[in-house]
Design an enzyme around this catalytic site. Structure first.
Site, PDB file in Angstrom:
ATOM      1  N   GLY A 234       0.821  -1.281  -0.134  1.00 49.32           N
ATOM      2  CA  GLY A 234       0.043  -0.057   0.024  1.00 49.32           C
ATOM      3  C   GLY A 234       0.821   1.221  -0.060  1.00 49.32           C
ATOM      4  N   ASN A 235       0.225   2.530   0.255  1.00 51.17           N
ATOM      5  CA  ASN A 235       1.190   3.742   0.498  1.00 51.17           C
ATOM      6  C   ASN A 235       0.497   4.692   1.493  1.00 51.17           C
ATOM      7  OD1 ASN A 235      -0.938   5.374  -0.711  1.00 51.17           O
ATOM      8  ND2 ASN A 235      -0.819   3.909  -2.574  1.00 51.17           N
TER       9      ASN A 235
END
Ligand code: CTP
Length: 436
Positions: A234-235
């Site tokens: 993810g980020n």
């Protein structure tokens, strides 16, 4: 936070016709000090703000501060100015009532119609939209009594903003923290502009609706690419900028759809509570692409703020990946995701405006613009919003600074301030582009 170069949106108005009468109720929790920011947020946008603190609130923040910031006298007692029937007059005049912070006790009082103080009578006497921003310890927020009271309020059309998840008084951490003042202000003004109040008619004219009739879809948050049922790549995007654009567009009259990748929970709850905003949850880049492509044709403006993963794992394990199977090193093969923005630009409809964002890890404005121009050649968006991100900038923060370039790479706008201020400046740039 004050910024000399804050953009001036159409809402930042001293035009009396657009002035709302707003009651800000403050109840007695430590977060009461943050209510000063809420009051200020409405005042700087030209609204007439009347603060009604509870007695307990005044133990946390003083009446002189609230009077100075609101520029109006502050009363708490139903026995002040009895001749003016203040206990109902304020509620009758209000175009919008915002209670921030709303303690568990105050939520319970509002839910059950108790009116033993000026805030209680004001709320009962009003037909204006009501927005509450709860703040309390996590245990109190999760208590079945508070849960039931909050649900009762929601079922009656009350908008609940937050609470956010984060550090609480006394070293605890969890859901219960008051949402940021800018978010409360943006959500409340969006509610006021979308909710019909029968309190009095001037409120109808007070609505800033320069985007009325416009349909806008915005992607927000960060995608998650699963590795197995429990892990993902993810980020750090929280979706605050996309949510701010959605709230500002709804406030200015647009019909808004948010394609929400993984968003901060409180931000998601806030936008989902605002009338006129539809939320479509997605998780992966491919889901986001499908949703955006499905929505794009029905919208005049398409905005891509989401942080989309450029790659996804080539294989997703059906079961949890076990160390016994992978050993001391693990190699994950990734494959490219589609460039959603480029695809939307390629299929852009007639009269459609496509806006992209470009996140770059540089603090240098010239370098930011140079990198943005290169990216713009690849993307071809009508507007590309360039901003700096880094370990401590961009993601999750409340303030930002952007340069907006057009299809030729020319700077057409520059804005610095809260993500809500920047959202307004961007929408003004979009409106200007569409008016040409
Ligand atoms: N974007 C997209 N699809 C992707 C990657 C990004 O639609 N697979 C969009 C983002 O929503 C944003 C714009 O493209 O509006 C730019 O995203 P950014 O991450 O800055 O650029 P990238 O295209 O990913 O380029 P790079 O990673 O090389 O900087």
């Amino acid at each position: 936070m004050t910024h000399d170069s804050s953009p001036h949106s159409p809402a930042d108005t001293t035009d009396p016709a657009r002035r709302l009468t707003i009651v800000v109720g403050i109840s007695g929790g430590i977060a009461a000090y943050k209510a000063v920011g809420v009051v200020r947020g409405f005042v700087v946008q030209g609204h007439d703000v009347h603060v009604v603190p509870t007695e307990a609130a005044l133990r946390f923040v003083g009446a002189p501060t609230l009077e100075a910031i609101s520029r109006n006298p502050v009363h708490t007692s139903v026995f002040d100015d009895v001749a003016q029937v203040r206990h109902v007059a304020l509620g009758q005049q209000a175009d919008l009532i915002v209670v921030a912070p709303a303690t568990a006790h105050t939520l319970a009082k509002i839910a059950h119609g108790l009116s033993d103080d000026l805030l209680g009578t004001t709320i009962l006497a009003s037909t204006a939209p009501l927005v509450v921003a709860p703040a309390m310890h996590t245990e109190m927020w999760r208590n079945p009594a508070t849960v039931a009271n909050t649900e009762l309020l929601r079922s009656r059309g009350v908008t609940v903003v937050g609470p956010a998840d984060g550090p609480l008084t006394g070293g605890d951490s969890g859901p219960g923290r008051l949402s940021e003042p800018d978010e409360i202000v943006a959500a409340a003004l969006a509610v006021a502009s979308r909710t019909s109040s029968t309190a009095h008619d001037p409120a109808e004219e007070a609505r800033v609706d320069d985007l009325a009739g416009l349909r806008l879809v915005v992607s927000a948050g960060g995608t998650r690419e699963p590795l197995d049922p429990v892990r993902f790549i993810g980020n750090r995007s929280t979706g605050k900028q996309g949510a701010a654009i959605a709230l500002a567009a709804a406030r200015r009259g647009a019909t808004v759809t948010v394609v929400a990748a993984e968003l901060d929970g409180a931000v998601l709850r806030t936008i989902a509570a605002v009338p006129g905003i539809r939320v479509l949850p997605v998780s992966t880049a491919l889901e986001l692409e499908t949703a955006m492509r499905g929505e794009a044709a029905a919208n005049d403006v398409v905005v891509m703020t989401a942080a989309v993963a450029d790659y996804r794992p080539a294989e997703v394990s059906a079961g949890k990946i076990k160390k016994d199977d992978t050993g001391d090193e693990m190699v994950v093969r990734l494959v490219r995701n589609p460039d959603v923005l480029a695809g939307l630009v390629a299929d852009r409809g007639v009269d459609q405006t496509v806006v992209g964002f470009a996140a770059e890890t540089t603090d240098d404005r010239d370098e930011l613009v140079a990198l943005g121009r290169t990216k713009q050649r690849r993307k071809g968006a009508d507007l590309l919003v360039l901003n700096s991100v880094g370990w401590s900038a961009g993601f999750g923060s409340d303030d930002t600074a952007v340069v907006v370039i057009d299809r030729d790479g020319t700077d057409v706008a520059e804005a610095r301030g809260t993500k809500h201020e920047v959202a307004d400046a961007l929408l003004t740039a979009v409106a200007a582009l569409r008016a040409v």
